[in-house]
Design a protein around this motif. Structure first.
Motif, short mmCIF file in Angstrom:
data_model
loop_
_atom_site.label_atom_id
_atom_site.label_comp_id
_atom_site.label_asym_id
_atom_site.label_seq_id
_atom_site.Cartn_x
_atom_site.Cartn_y
_atom_site.Cartn_z
N ASP A 12 -13.34 -33.24 56.64
CA ASP A 12 -13.35 -31.82 57.04
C ASP A 12 -13.14 -30.93 55.82
O ASP A 12 -12.66 -29.82 55.93
CB ASP A 12 -12.29 -31.55 58.10
CG ASP A 12 -10.88 -31.82 57.60
OD1 ASP A 12 -10.74 -32.48 56.56
OD2 ASP A 12 -9.93 -31.37 58.26
N LYS A 13 -13.52 -31.41 54.65
CA LYS A 13 -13.26 -30.69 53.41
C LYS A 13 -14.15 -29.46 53.22
O LYS A 13 -13.74 -28.50 52.59
CB LYS A 13 -13.43 -31.62 52.21
CG LYS A 13 -12.39 -32.73 52.17
CD LYS A 13 -12.55 -33.52 50.90
CE LYS A 13 -11.75 -34.78 50.82
NZ LYS A 13 -10.44 -34.80 51.36
N ASN A 14 -15.35 -29.47 53.76
CA ASN A 14 -16.25 -28.34 53.61
C ASN A 14 -15.92 -27.25 54.64
O ASN A 14 -15.44 -27.53 55.72
CB ASN A 14 -17.70 -28.77 53.78
CG ASN A 14 -18.15 -29.74 52.72
OD1 ASN A 14 -17.58 -30.82 52.61
ND2 ASN A 14 -19.11 -29.38 51.95
N ASP A 15 -16.24 -26.00 54.29
CA ASP A 15 -16.00 -24.88 55.18
C ASP A 15 -17.02 -24.89 56.32
O ASP A 15 -18.22 -24.97 56.06
CB ASP A 15 -16.09 -23.56 54.40
CG ASP A 15 -15.69 -22.38 55.23
OD1 ASP A 15 -14.78 -22.53 56.08
OD2 ASP A 15 -16.28 -21.30 55.05
N GLN A 16 -16.54 -24.84 57.55
CA GLN A 16 -17.35 -24.80 58.77
C GLN A 16 -18.23 -26.04 58.93
O GLN A 16 -19.26 -26.00 59.60
CB GLN A 16 -18.21 -23.55 58.82
CG GLN A 16 -17.41 -22.27 58.92
CD GLN A 16 -18.31 -21.06 59.15
OE1 GLN A 16 -19.52 -21.13 58.99
NE2 GLN A 16 -17.69 -19.96 59.51
N THR A 17 -17.83 -27.16 58.32
CA THR A 17 -18.61 -28.39 58.40
C THR A 17 -17.68 -29.58 58.55
O THR A 17 -16.64 -29.65 57.89
CB THR A 17 -19.47 -28.60 57.14
OG1 THR A 17 -20.30 -27.46 56.95
CG2 THR A 17 -20.35 -29.82 57.27
N ASN A 55 -13.36 -24.20 62.20
CA ASN A 55 -12.61 -25.15 61.37
C ASN A 55 -11.41 -25.74 62.12
O ASN A 55 -10.35 -25.91 61.56
CB ASN A 55 -12.12 -24.49 60.07
CG ASN A 55 -13.25 -24.19 59.12
OD1 ASN A 55 -14.18 -24.99 58.99
ND2 ASN A 55 -13.20 -23.06 58.48
#
Length: 77
Positions: A13-18, A49
């Protein structure tokens, strides 16, 4: 044509909104008759998120959101 819905586990879940979701499928080998597990990773859109690594989620096909995102998160299990 109905949209596909898959169930898997959030692995990143490190990416924003992904979120990256790993979906495992089991099938019987046609010759050996042995049950085989194979997994595939999908990148899904998570607008708020709210899903974290380890969550079990359901994802659904959608229109392309970015270069690699073709799925959106529906709910957590």
């Amino acid at each position: 044509m109905p949209k596909r819905i898959l169930q898997g586990t959030v692995t990143s879940d490190k990416n924003d909104q992904t979120v990256t979701v790993s979906v495992e499928r089991r099938f019987r080998h046609p010759v050996l008759k042995k049950t085989i597990r194979s997994s595939k990773k999908y990148r899904a859109h998570d607008a708020q998120n709210k899903f974290k690594t380890g969550d079990t989620v359901r994802i659904q096909e959608c229109a392309p959101v970015s270069k690699s995102k073709r799925w959106e998160v529906l709910t957590a299990q």
